[in-house]
Write an enzyme that holds these catalytic residues in place. Sequence first.
Site, PDB file in Angstrom:
ATOM      1  N   LYS A 126      17.141  18.133  46.522  1.00  0.00           N
ATOM      2  CA  LYS A 126      15.834  19.252  47.190  1.00  0.00           C
ATOM      3  C   LYS A 126      16.609  19.863  46.550  1.00  0.00           C
ATOM      4  CE  LYS A 126      11.262  19.472  46.827  1.00  0.00           C
ATOM      5  NZ  LYS A 126      10.484  18.944  46.718  1.00  0.00           N
ATOM      6  N   ASP A 166       8.980  23.805  42.991  1.00  0.00           N
ATOM      7  CA  ASP A 166       8.354  23.427  44.056  1.00  0.00           C
ATOM      8  C   ASP A 166       8.044  24.579  44.982  1.00  0.00           C
ATOM      9  OD1 ASP A 166       8.222  20.765  45.833  1.00  0.00           O
ATOM     10  OD2 ASP A 166       8.016  22.287  47.295  1.00  0.00           O
ATOM     11  N   GLY A 237      -5.161  24.796  49.824  1.00  0.00           N
ATOM     12  CA  GLY A 237      -4.054  25.030  48.857  1.00  0.00           C
ATOM     13  C   GLY A 237      -4.780  26.112  47.830  1.00  0.00           C
ATOM     14  N   GLY A 239      -2.278  26.198  44.908  1.00  0.00           N
ATOM     15  CA  GLY A 239      -1.226  26.376  43.616  1.00  0.00           C
ATOM     16  C   GLY A 239      -1.380  25.080  42.595  1.00  0.00           C
ATOM     17  N   ASN A 240      -0.306  25.318  41.991  1.00  0.00           N
ATOM     18  CA  ASN A 240      -0.312  24.579  41.295  1.00  0.00           C
ATOM     19  C   ASN A 240      -0.874  22.838  41.584  1.00  0.00           C
ATOM     20  OD1 ASN A 240       2.136  22.141  39.853  1.00  0.00           O
ATOM     21  ND2 ASN A 240       1.317  23.316  38.415  1.00  0.00           N
ATOM     22  N   VAL A 241      -0.478  22.448  42.601  1.00  0.00           N
ATOM     23  CA  VAL A 241      -1.031  21.052  42.490  1.00  0.00           C
ATOM     24  C   VAL A 241      -2.029  20.854  42.864  1.00  0.00           C
ATOM     25  CG1 VAL A 241      -1.043  19.487  44.192  1.00  0.00           C
ATOM     26  CG2 VAL A 241       1.340  20.283  43.909  1.00  0.00           C
ATOM     27  N   ALA A 242      -2.878  21.891  43.834  1.00  0.00           N
ATOM     28  CA  ALA A 242      -4.688  21.882  43.710  1.00  0.00           C
ATOM     29  C   ALA A 242      -5.358  22.295  42.499  1.00  0.00           C
ATOM     30  CB  ALA A 242      -4.737  23.144  44.597  1.00  0.00           C
ATOM     31  N   TRP A 243      -4.455  23.087  41.563  1.00  0.00           N
ATOM     32  CA  TRP A 243      -5.283  23.730  40.727  1.00  0.00           C
ATOM     33  C   TRP A 243      -5.024  22.211  39.251  1.00  0.00           C
ATOM     34  CZ3 TRP A 243      -1.858  23.409  35.708  1.00  0.00           C
ATOM     35  CH2 TRP A 243      -2.465  24.653  35.023  1.00  0.00           C
TER      36      TRP A 243
HETATM   37  N1  GLU Z   1       8.804  19.533  43.616  1.00  0.00           N
HETATM   38  C1  GLU Z   1       7.575  18.146  42.888  1.00  0.00           C
HETATM   39  C2  GLU Z   1       8.348  16.976  43.773  1.00  0.00           C
HETATM   40  O1  GLU Z   1       7.252  17.040  45.369  1.00  0.00           O
HETATM   41  C3  GLU Z   1       8.282  17.734  41.750  1.00  0.00           C
HETATM   42  C4  GLU Z   1       9.730  17.802  40.918  1.00  0.00           C
HETATM   43  C5  GLU Z   1      10.220  17.137  40.135  1.00  0.00           C
HETATM   44  O2  GLU Z   1       9.862  17.721  39.084  1.00  0.00           O
HETATM   45  O3  GLU Z   1      12.057  17.727  39.991  1.00  0.00           O
HETATM   46  O4  GLU Z   1       7.522  15.247  43.682  1.00  0.00           O
END
Ligand code: GLU
Length: 445
Positions: A126, A166, A237, A239-243
Amino acid sequence: MSSAVDSFMNYVVAKNPNEPEFHQAVREVVESVMPVVESTPAYKRAKILERIVEPERAVSFRVPWMDDRGEIRVNKGYRVQFSSAIGPYKGGLRFHANVTLGTLKFLGFEQIFKNSLTTLPMGGGKGGSDLDPRGMSDNEMMRFCQAFMGELFRHIGPDTDVPAGDIGVGGREIGYLFGTYKKLAKEFTGVLTGKNVNWGGSLVRPEATGFGVTYFIEEMLKTKGDSLKGKKVSLSGFGNVAWGAALKMQELGATVVTISGPDGFIHDPNGVKGEKIDFMLQMRASGRDRVQDYAEKFKVEFHAGKRPWMVPVDVAVPCAIQNELDENDARTLLKNGVKCVCEAANMPVVPKAVSLLQEAKILFAPGKAANAGGVATSGLEMSQNAQHLYWSREEVDARLKQIMQRIHQTCATYGTEQNYVNYVKGANIGGFIKVADAMLDQGLV
Ligand code: GLU
Protein backbone atom coordinates in the site's frame (compact mmCIF):
# COMPACT_ATOMS: atom_id res chain seq x y z
CA MET A 1 -5.09 -18.40 23.83
CA SER A 2 -5.84 -14.81 24.75
CA SER A 3 -2.60 -14.63 26.74
CA ALA A 4 -0.64 -15.72 23.65
CA VAL A 5 -2.43 -13.00 21.67
CA ASP A 6 -1.79 -10.39 24.36
CA SER A 7 1.88 -11.16 24.67
CA PHE A 8 2.32 -11.10 20.88
CA MET A 9 0.47 -7.76 20.75
CA ASN A 10 2.73 -6.32 23.45
CA TYR A 11 5.65 -7.21 21.19
CA VAL A 12 3.98 -5.60 18.14
CA VAL A 13 3.02 -2.41 20.00
CA ALA A 14 6.52 -2.02 21.47
CA LYS A 15 8.10 -2.41 18.03
CA ASN A 16 5.60 -0.13 16.27
CA PRO A 17 4.70 2.67 18.68
CA ASN A 18 2.03 5.27 17.83
CA GLU A 19 0.38 3.23 15.07
CA PRO A 20 -3.06 2.43 16.57
CA GLU A 21 -4.70 1.41 13.29
CA PHE A 22 -1.85 -0.98 12.54
CA HIS A 23 -2.21 -2.51 16.02
CA GLN A 24 -5.97 -2.86 15.47
CA ALA A 25 -5.50 -4.64 12.13
CA VAL A 26 -2.80 -6.97 13.48
CA ARG A 27 -4.79 -7.88 16.60
CA GLU A 28 -7.82 -8.85 14.54
CA VAL A 29 -5.76 -11.23 12.40
CA VAL A 30 -3.72 -12.63 15.28
CA GLU A 31 -6.85 -13.37 17.34
CA SER A 32 -8.10 -15.53 14.46
CA VAL A 33 -4.88 -17.27 13.48
CA MET A 34 -3.20 -17.85 16.87
CA PRO A 35 -4.86 -21.29 17.34
CA VAL A 36 -3.59 -22.32 13.89
CA VAL A 37 -0.07 -21.08 14.66
CA GLU A 38 -0.03 -22.72 18.10
CA SER A 39 -1.00 -26.06 16.62
CA THR A 40 1.44 -25.91 13.68
CA PRO A 41 5.03 -26.39 14.93
CA ALA A 42 6.49 -25.46 11.52
CA TYR A 43 4.84 -21.99 11.70
CA LYS A 44 6.14 -21.44 15.23
CA ARG A 45 9.65 -22.60 14.40
CA ALA A 46 9.80 -20.37 11.32
CA LYS A 47 8.51 -17.38 13.35
CA ILE A 48 5.85 -16.79 10.68
CA LEU A 49 3.85 -14.34 12.84
CA GLU A 50 6.87 -12.25 13.82
CA ARG A 51 7.93 -12.09 10.17
CA ILE A 52 4.52 -11.42 8.64
CA VAL A 53 3.91 -8.29 10.75
CA GLU A 54 7.17 -6.69 9.58
CA PRO A 55 6.98 -5.10 6.09
CA GLU A 56 9.61 -6.46 3.72
CA ARG A 57 10.37 -2.86 2.84
CA ALA A 58 8.86 0.61 3.39
CA VAL A 59 9.99 3.70 1.52
CA SER A 60 9.24 7.23 2.60
CA PHE A 61 10.02 10.16 0.34
CA ARG A 62 9.61 13.88 -0.21
CA VAL A 63 7.04 15.10 -2.77
CA PRO A 64 7.73 18.74 -3.67
CA TRP A 65 5.34 20.37 -6.13
CA MET A 66 4.12 23.81 -7.16
CA ASP A 67 0.52 24.98 -6.78
CA ASP A 68 -1.29 27.29 -9.22
CA ARG A 69 -0.22 30.41 -7.32
CA GLY A 70 3.43 29.46 -7.74
CA GLU A 71 3.82 28.43 -4.09
CA ILE A 72 6.01 25.44 -3.37
CA ARG A 73 4.24 22.70 -1.42
CA VAL A 74 5.83 19.68 0.23
CA ASN A 75 4.04 16.42 1.03
CA LYS A 76 5.08 13.05 2.31
CA GLY A 77 5.03 10.05 -0.02
CA TYR A 78 5.19 6.38 0.97
CA ARG A 79 5.11 2.85 -0.37
CA VAL A 80 4.89 -0.05 2.07
CA GLN A 81 5.94 -3.31 0.38
CA PHE A 82 4.56 -5.67 2.96
CA SER A 83 4.66 -9.20 1.59
CA SER A 84 5.75 -10.77 -1.70
CA ALA A 85 5.22 -14.36 -0.55
CA ILE A 86 2.62 -15.20 -3.18
CA GLY A 87 3.23 -12.57 -5.88
CA PRO A 88 4.44 -9.04 -6.63
CA TYR A 89 3.37 -6.41 -4.07
CA LYS A 90 -0.13 -5.22 -4.98
CA GLY A 91 -2.35 -2.58 -3.43
CA GLY A 92 -3.62 0.93 -3.85
CA LEU A 93 -2.33 4.45 -3.30
CA ARG A 94 -4.28 6.68 -0.91
CA PHE A 95 -4.11 10.48 -1.09
CA HIS A 96 -5.77 11.77 2.08
CA ALA A 97 -4.80 14.29 4.74
CA ASN A 98 -4.80 11.68 7.53
CA VAL A 99 -2.38 9.30 5.82
CA THR A 100 0.65 8.34 7.92
CA LEU A 101 3.10 5.48 7.68
CA GLY A 102 0.99 3.73 10.36
CA THR A 103 -2.19 4.05 8.25
CA LEU A 104 -0.44 2.53 5.26
CA LYS A 105 1.01 -0.28 7.37
CA PHE A 106 -2.53 -1.16 8.51
CA LEU A 107 -3.79 -1.09 4.93
CA GLY A 108 -0.77 -2.99 3.55
CA PHE A 109 -1.14 -5.65 6.23
CA GLU A 110 -4.85 -6.13 5.42
CA GLN A 111 -3.98 -6.30 1.75
CA ILE A 112 -1.77 -9.40 2.24
CA PHE A 113 -4.73 -11.51 3.36
CA LYS A 114 -7.25 -9.90 1.03
CA ASN A 115 -5.07 -10.58 -1.99
CA SER A 116 -4.44 -14.13 -0.85
CA LEU A 117 -8.21 -14.71 -0.59
CA THR A 118 -8.72 -13.69 -4.22
CA THR A 119 -6.75 -16.84 -5.22
CA LEU A 120 -4.72 -14.69 -7.64
CA PRO A 121 -0.90 -14.43 -7.37
CA MET A 122 -0.59 -11.05 -5.65
CA GLY A 123 1.43 -10.01 -2.60
CA GLY A 124 0.44 -7.14 -0.32
CA GLY A 125 1.41 -3.47 -0.41
CA LYS A 126 0.00 0.00 0.00
CA GLY A 127 1.19 3.55 -0.55
CA GLY A 128 0.09 7.11 -0.69
CA SER A 129 0.53 10.61 0.57
CA ASP A 130 -0.75 12.98 3.25
CA LEU A 131 -1.99 15.22 0.42
CA ASP A 132 -5.46 16.75 0.87
CA PRO A 133 -6.80 16.78 -2.70
CA ARG A 134 -9.85 18.90 -1.89
CA GLY A 135 -10.04 22.01 -4.01
CA MET A 136 -6.99 21.14 -6.11
CA SER A 137 -7.12 22.02 -9.80
CA ASP A 138 -6.51 19.49 -12.54
CA ASN A 139 -3.10 20.98 -13.27
CA GLU A 140 -2.13 20.89 -9.63
CA MET A 141 -3.06 17.22 -9.43
CA MET A 142 -1.04 16.49 -12.55
CA ARG A 143 2.03 18.20 -11.11
CA PHE A 144 1.60 16.43 -7.80
CA CYS A 145 1.30 13.01 -9.50
CA GLN A 146 4.39 13.74 -11.61
CA ALA A 147 6.38 14.64 -8.50
CA PHE A 148 5.08 11.59 -6.62
CA MET A 149 5.94 9.18 -9.45
CA GLY A 150 9.29 10.89 -9.96
CA GLU A 151 10.43 8.99 -6.88
CA LEU A 152 8.03 6.02 -6.77
CA PHE A 153 8.97 4.76 -10.25
CA ARG A 154 12.30 3.33 -9.06
CA HIS A 155 10.56 1.09 -6.53
CA ILE A 156 7.81 -0.45 -8.69
CA GLY A 157 7.42 -2.51 -11.86
CA PRO A 158 4.97 -4.97 -13.45
CA ASP A 159 6.71 -7.94 -11.77
CA THR A 160 7.80 -6.07 -8.63
CA ASP A 161 5.03 -3.90 -7.27
CA VAL A 162 1.81 -2.83 -9.00
CA PRO A 163 -0.02 0.10 -7.35
CA ALA A 164 -3.62 1.13 -8.06
CA GLY A 165 -6.17 3.61 -6.72
CA ASP A 166 -7.70 4.02 -3.28
CA ILE A 167 -9.26 7.02 -1.50
CA GLY A 168 -8.29 10.18 -3.43
CA VAL A 169 -6.77 8.25 -6.34
CA GLY A 170 -9.07 7.45 -9.28
CA GLY A 171 -8.81 7.20 -13.05
CA ARG A 172 -7.48 10.74 -13.48
CA GLU A 173 -4.63 10.28 -11.01
CA ILE A 174 -3.74 6.83 -12.40
CA GLY A 175 -3.45 8.46 -15.85
CA TYR A 176 -1.00 11.12 -14.65
CA LEU A 177 0.99 8.60 -12.60
CA PHE A 178 1.19 6.20 -15.54
CA GLY A 179 2.32 8.94 -17.95
CA THR A 180 5.26 9.81 -15.73
CA TYR A 181 6.19 6.16 -15.10
CA LYS A 182 6.19 5.47 -18.83
CA LYS A 183 8.42 8.46 -19.52
CA LEU A 184 10.94 7.66 -16.79
CA ALA A 185 11.06 3.89 -17.23
CA LYS A 186 10.83 4.10 -21.03
CA GLU A 187 8.38 1.22 -21.15
CA PHE A 188 4.64 0.72 -21.57
CA THR A 189 3.74 -2.04 -19.12
CA GLY A 190 0.99 -2.99 -16.69
CA VAL A 191 2.74 -1.27 -13.78
CA LEU A 192 -0.47 0.30 -12.47
CA THR A 193 -4.05 -0.97 -12.48
CA GLY A 194 -7.22 1.05 -12.75
CA LYS A 195 -6.04 2.43 -16.09
CA ASN A 196 -8.45 3.81 -18.65
CA VAL A 197 -9.74 1.02 -20.96
CA ASN A 198 -8.34 2.86 -23.99
CA TRP A 199 -4.79 2.24 -22.85
CA GLY A 200 -4.63 -1.01 -20.93
CA GLY A 201 -7.37 -0.82 -18.33
CA SER A 202 -9.89 -3.57 -17.73
CA LEU A 203 -13.61 -3.28 -18.26
CA VAL A 204 -15.52 -3.49 -14.96
CA ARG A 205 -12.48 -2.34 -12.87
CA PRO A 206 -14.17 0.99 -11.90
CA GLU A 207 -17.30 -0.82 -10.69
CA ALA A 208 -15.50 -3.89 -9.34
CA THR A 209 -15.23 -3.14 -5.61
CA GLY A 210 -18.91 -2.21 -5.30
CA PHE A 211 -20.04 -5.07 -7.57
CA GLY A 212 -17.92 -7.53 -5.60
CA VAL A 213 -19.30 -6.34 -2.26
CA THR A 214 -22.83 -6.76 -3.58
CA TYR A 215 -22.12 -10.28 -4.90
CA PHE A 216 -20.65 -11.12 -1.49
CA ILE A 217 -23.72 -9.84 0.36
CA GLU A 218 -25.95 -11.89 -1.94
CA GLU A 219 -23.92 -14.99 -0.96
CA MET A 220 -24.21 -14.14 2.74
CA LEU A 221 -27.98 -13.71 2.50
CA LYS A 222 -28.22 -16.95 0.53
CA THR A 223 -26.95 -18.85 3.62
CA LYS A 224 -30.20 -17.71 5.27
CA GLY A 225 -32.34 -18.59 2.27
CA ASP A 226 -32.68 -14.87 1.55
CA SER A 227 -31.56 -12.38 -1.14
CA LEU A 228 -31.11 -8.64 -1.75
CA LYS A 229 -34.38 -8.36 -3.61
CA GLY A 230 -36.67 -5.90 -1.82
CA LYS A 231 -34.08 -5.07 0.88
CA LYS A 232 -33.45 -1.59 2.24
CA VAL A 233 -29.73 -0.75 2.25
CA SER A 234 -27.70 2.09 3.78
CA LEU A 235 -24.35 3.03 2.24
CA SER A 236 -21.83 5.53 3.56
CA GLY A 237 -19.51 7.52 1.33
CA PHE A 238 -20.24 8.58 -2.24
CA GLY A 239 -16.98 7.58 -3.95
CA ASN A 240 -16.01 4.74 -6.20
CA VAL A 241 -17.05 1.93 -3.84
CA ALA A 242 -20.48 3.34 -2.92
CA TRP A 243 -21.14 4.14 -6.59
CA GLY A 244 -20.42 0.57 -7.77
CA ALA A 245 -22.46 -0.88 -4.92
CA ALA A 246 -25.43 1.40 -5.68
CA LEU A 247 -25.40 0.28 -9.33
CA LYS A 248 -25.38 -3.45 -8.54
CA MET A 249 -27.84 -3.10 -5.63
CA GLN A 250 -30.33 -1.46 -7.98
CA GLU A 251 -29.84 -4.26 -10.51
CA LEU A 252 -30.51 -6.92 -7.85
CA GLY A 253 -33.68 -5.22 -6.64
CA ALA A 254 -32.49 -3.59 -3.39
CA THR A 255 -33.22 0.05 -2.47
CA VAL A 256 -30.25 2.17 -1.37
CA VAL A 257 -31.61 4.83 0.98
CA THR A 258 -28.47 6.67 2.16
CA ILE A 259 -25.09 7.93 1.01
CA SER A 260 -22.79 10.21 2.98
CA GLY A 261 -19.84 12.59 2.92
CA PRO A 262 -17.68 14.42 5.44
CA ASP A 263 -20.50 16.99 5.75
CA GLY A 264 -23.27 14.51 6.77
CA PHE A 265 -25.63 12.06 5.07
CA ILE A 266 -28.66 12.16 2.79
CA HIS A 267 -31.78 10.04 3.29
CA ASP A 268 -33.57 9.19 0.06
CA PRO A 269 -36.41 6.75 0.88
CA ASN A 270 -37.29 6.39 -2.82
CA GLY A 271 -33.84 5.08 -3.54
CA VAL A 272 -30.51 6.27 -4.90
CA LYS A 273 -31.05 5.02 -8.44
CA GLY A 274 -30.78 5.89 -12.14
CA GLU A 275 -29.53 9.43 -12.74
CA LYS A 276 -29.01 9.87 -9.01
CA ILE A 277 -26.25 7.26 -9.16
CA ASP A 278 -24.68 9.14 -12.10
CA PHE A 279 -24.81 12.29 -9.98
CA MET A 280 -22.47 10.61 -7.47
CA LEU A 281 -19.80 10.72 -10.19
CA GLN A 282 -20.41 14.42 -10.76
CA MET A 283 -20.15 15.14 -7.04
CA ARG A 284 -16.85 13.29 -6.93
CA ALA A 285 -15.48 15.06 -10.01
CA SER A 286 -16.39 18.46 -8.49
CA GLY A 287 -13.79 17.88 -5.74
CA ARG A 288 -16.11 19.57 -3.22
CA ASP A 289 -16.34 16.47 -0.99
CA ARG A 290 -19.91 17.10 0.19
CA VAL A 291 -23.26 15.31 -0.25
CA GLN A 292 -25.48 18.24 0.59
CA ASP A 293 -25.45 18.94 -3.17
CA TYR A 294 -27.43 15.70 -3.66
CA ALA A 295 -30.05 16.75 -1.10
CA GLU A 296 -30.45 20.14 -2.79
CA LYS A 297 -30.70 18.71 -6.29
CA PHE A 298 -33.12 15.88 -5.52
CA LYS A 299 -35.00 17.52 -2.63
CA VAL A 300 -34.32 14.90 0.02
CA GLU A 301 -33.40 15.12 3.71
CA PHE A 302 -29.85 16.10 4.63
CA HIS A 303 -28.53 15.36 8.13
CA ALA A 304 -25.57 17.64 8.77
CA GLY A 305 -22.64 16.14 10.69
CA LYS A 306 -24.44 12.79 11.18
CA ARG A 307 -23.67 9.26 10.03
CA PRO A 308 -26.24 7.17 8.14
CA TRP A 309 -26.41 4.30 10.68
CA MET A 310 -29.44 5.78 12.46
CA VAL A 311 -31.70 4.98 9.49
CA PRO A 312 -33.53 1.61 9.88
CA VAL A 313 -32.34 -0.80 7.16
CA ASP A 314 -31.94 -4.52 6.44
CA VAL A 315 -28.36 -4.22 5.23
CA ALA A 316 -25.72 -1.62 6.22
CA VAL A 317 -22.62 -1.19 4.10
CA PRO A 318 -19.90 1.21 5.29
CA CYS A 319 -18.03 2.26 2.13
CA ALA A 320 -16.03 5.29 3.31
CA ILE A 321 -13.06 4.96 5.69
CA GLN A 322 -11.63 3.11 8.70
CA ASN A 323 -13.47 3.26 12.04
CA GLU A 324 -16.61 5.00 10.73
CA LEU A 325 -19.12 2.72 12.50
CA ASP A 326 -18.78 2.47 16.30
CA GLU A 327 -20.47 0.56 19.15
CA ASN A 328 -23.33 3.05 19.42
CA ASP A 329 -23.98 2.79 15.70
CA ALA A 330 -23.97 -1.02 15.96
CA ARG A 331 -26.47 -0.89 18.84
CA THR A 332 -28.75 1.41 16.84
CA LEU A 333 -28.58 -0.81 13.77
CA LEU A 334 -29.36 -3.92 15.87
CA LYS A 335 -32.25 -2.18 17.62
CA ASN A 336 -33.65 -1.29 14.20
CA GLY A 337 -33.48 -4.92 13.04
CA VAL A 338 -30.46 -4.95 10.73
CA LYS A 339 -29.82 -8.40 9.22
CA CYS A 340 -26.42 -7.90 7.65
CA VAL A 341 -23.49 -5.48 8.04
CA CYS A 342 -20.83 -5.75 5.37
CA GLU A 343 -17.57 -3.80 5.31
CA ALA A 344 -16.94 -2.30 1.88
CA ALA A 345 -14.24 0.11 3.07
CA ASN A 346 -11.10 -1.17 4.80
CA MET A 347 -11.77 -1.76 8.54
CA PRO A 348 -14.70 0.71 8.83
CA VAL A 349 -16.28 -1.05 11.82
CA VAL A 350 -14.51 -0.62 15.20
CA PRO A 351 -13.60 -3.90 17.00
CA LYS A 352 -16.20 -3.47 19.80
CA ALA A 353 -18.94 -2.95 17.22
CA VAL A 354 -17.81 -6.09 15.37
CA SER A 355 -18.14 -8.07 18.63
CA LEU A 356 -21.65 -6.70 19.23
CA LEU A 357 -22.79 -7.68 15.73
CA GLN A 358 -21.26 -11.15 16.03
CA GLU A 359 -22.75 -11.70 19.50
CA ALA A 360 -26.16 -10.82 18.05
CA LYS A 361 -25.46 -13.51 15.42
CA ILE A 362 -26.31 -11.31 12.48
CA LEU A 363 -24.35 -11.60 9.23
CA PHE A 364 -21.11 -9.60 9.42
CA ALA A 365 -18.26 -9.64 6.88
CA PRO A 366 -14.86 -7.93 7.07
CA GLY A 367 -13.56 -5.76 4.23
CA LYS A 368 -10.65 -8.02 3.46
CA ALA A 369 -13.15 -10.62 2.21
CA ALA A 370 -16.07 -8.52 1.00
CA ASN A 371 -14.20 -5.72 -0.78
CA ALA A 372 -11.61 -7.96 -2.45
CA GLY A 373 -13.39 -7.61 -5.80
CA GLY A 374 -11.51 -4.38 -6.52
CA VAL A 375 -8.05 -5.83 -6.22
CA ALA A 376 -9.21 -9.11 -7.78
CA THR A 377 -10.23 -7.22 -10.91
CA SER A 378 -6.87 -5.44 -10.76
CA GLY A 379 -5.39 -8.94 -10.89
CA LEU A 380 -7.52 -9.63 -13.97
CA GLU A 381 -6.24 -6.37 -15.48
CA MET A 382 -2.65 -7.58 -14.88
CA SER A 383 -3.44 -10.87 -16.64
CA GLN A 384 -4.90 -9.05 -19.65
CA ASN A 385 -1.87 -6.73 -19.82
CA ALA A 386 0.53 -9.67 -19.63
CA GLN A 387 -1.33 -11.35 -22.52
CA HIS A 388 -1.63 -8.06 -24.46
CA LEU A 389 -5.35 -8.78 -24.74
CA TYR A 390 -8.68 -7.35 -23.62
CA TRP A 391 -11.46 -9.48 -22.19
CA SER A 392 -15.14 -8.64 -22.67
CA ARG A 393 -17.23 -7.03 -19.93
CA GLU A 394 -19.15 -10.30 -19.54
CA GLU A 395 -15.98 -12.31 -19.10
CA VAL A 396 -14.48 -10.00 -16.46
CA ASP A 397 -17.76 -9.71 -14.57
CA ALA A 398 -18.30 -13.49 -14.58
CA ARG A 399 -14.76 -14.05 -13.24
CA LEU A 400 -15.30 -11.39 -10.56
CA LYS A 401 -18.54 -13.01 -9.44
CA GLN A 402 -16.91 -16.42 -9.32
CA ILE A 403 -14.00 -15.05 -7.25
CA MET A 404 -16.41 -13.47 -4.74
CA GLN A 405 -18.32 -16.74 -4.46
CA ARG A 406 -15.06 -18.60 -3.84
CA ILE A 407 -14.01 -16.11 -1.15
CA HIS A 408 -17.37 -16.62 0.52
CA GLN A 409 -16.81 -20.38 0.41
CA THR A 410 -13.34 -20.00 1.97
CA CYS A 411 -14.82 -17.90 4.81
CA ALA A 412 -17.48 -20.55 5.42
CA THR A 413 -14.91 -23.37 5.34
CA TYR A 414 -12.60 -21.82 7.94
CA GLY A 415 -15.11 -19.74 9.88
CA THR A 416 -18.15 -21.91 10.57
CA GLU A 417 -18.76 -22.43 14.29
CA GLN A 418 -22.01 -24.07 15.45
CA ASN A 419 -24.08 -23.07 12.44
CA TYR A 420 -22.79 -19.47 12.50
CA VAL A 421 -20.27 -18.26 9.96
CA ASN A 422 -17.64 -16.09 11.64
CA TYR A 423 -16.47 -14.36 8.45
CA VAL A 424 -13.67 -12.54 10.29
CA LYS A 425 -12.13 -15.80 11.45
CA GLY A 426 -12.75 -17.52 8.11
CA ALA A 427 -11.18 -14.71 6.07
CA ASN A 428 -8.17 -14.38 8.35
CA ILE A 429 -7.37 -18.08 8.53
CA GLY A 430 -8.13 -18.70 4.84
CA GLY A 431 -5.93 -15.78 3.79
CA PHE A 432 -3.14 -16.55 6.26
CA ILE A 433 -2.49 -20.25 5.58
CA LYS A 434 -1.61 -19.74 1.93
CA VAL A 435 0.84 -16.94 2.71
CA ALA A 436 2.37 -18.79 5.68
CA ASP A 437 2.90 -21.95 3.60
CA ALA A 438 4.54 -19.93 0.81
CA MET A 439 6.87 -18.38 3.39
CA LEU A 440 7.84 -21.86 4.63
CA ASP A 441 8.51 -23.01 1.06
CA GLN A 442 10.73 -20.01 0.29
CA GLY A 443 12.98 -20.21 3.34
CA LEU A 444 14.25 -17.43 5.54
CA VAL A 445 13.96 -14.33 3.36
N1 GLU B 1 -7.39 0.06 -2.94
C1 GLU B 1 -8.13 -1.12 -3.27
C2 GLU B 1 -8.11 -2.06 -2.09
O1 GLU B 1 -8.15 -1.61 -0.97
C3 GLU B 1 -7.67 -1.74 -4.58
C4 GLU B 1 -6.23 -2.12 -4.65
C5 GLU B 1 -5.76 -2.61 -6.01
O2 GLU B 1 -6.55 -2.71 -6.94
O3 GLU B 1 -4.56 -2.90 -6.12
O4 GLU B 1 -8.12 -3.27 -2.19
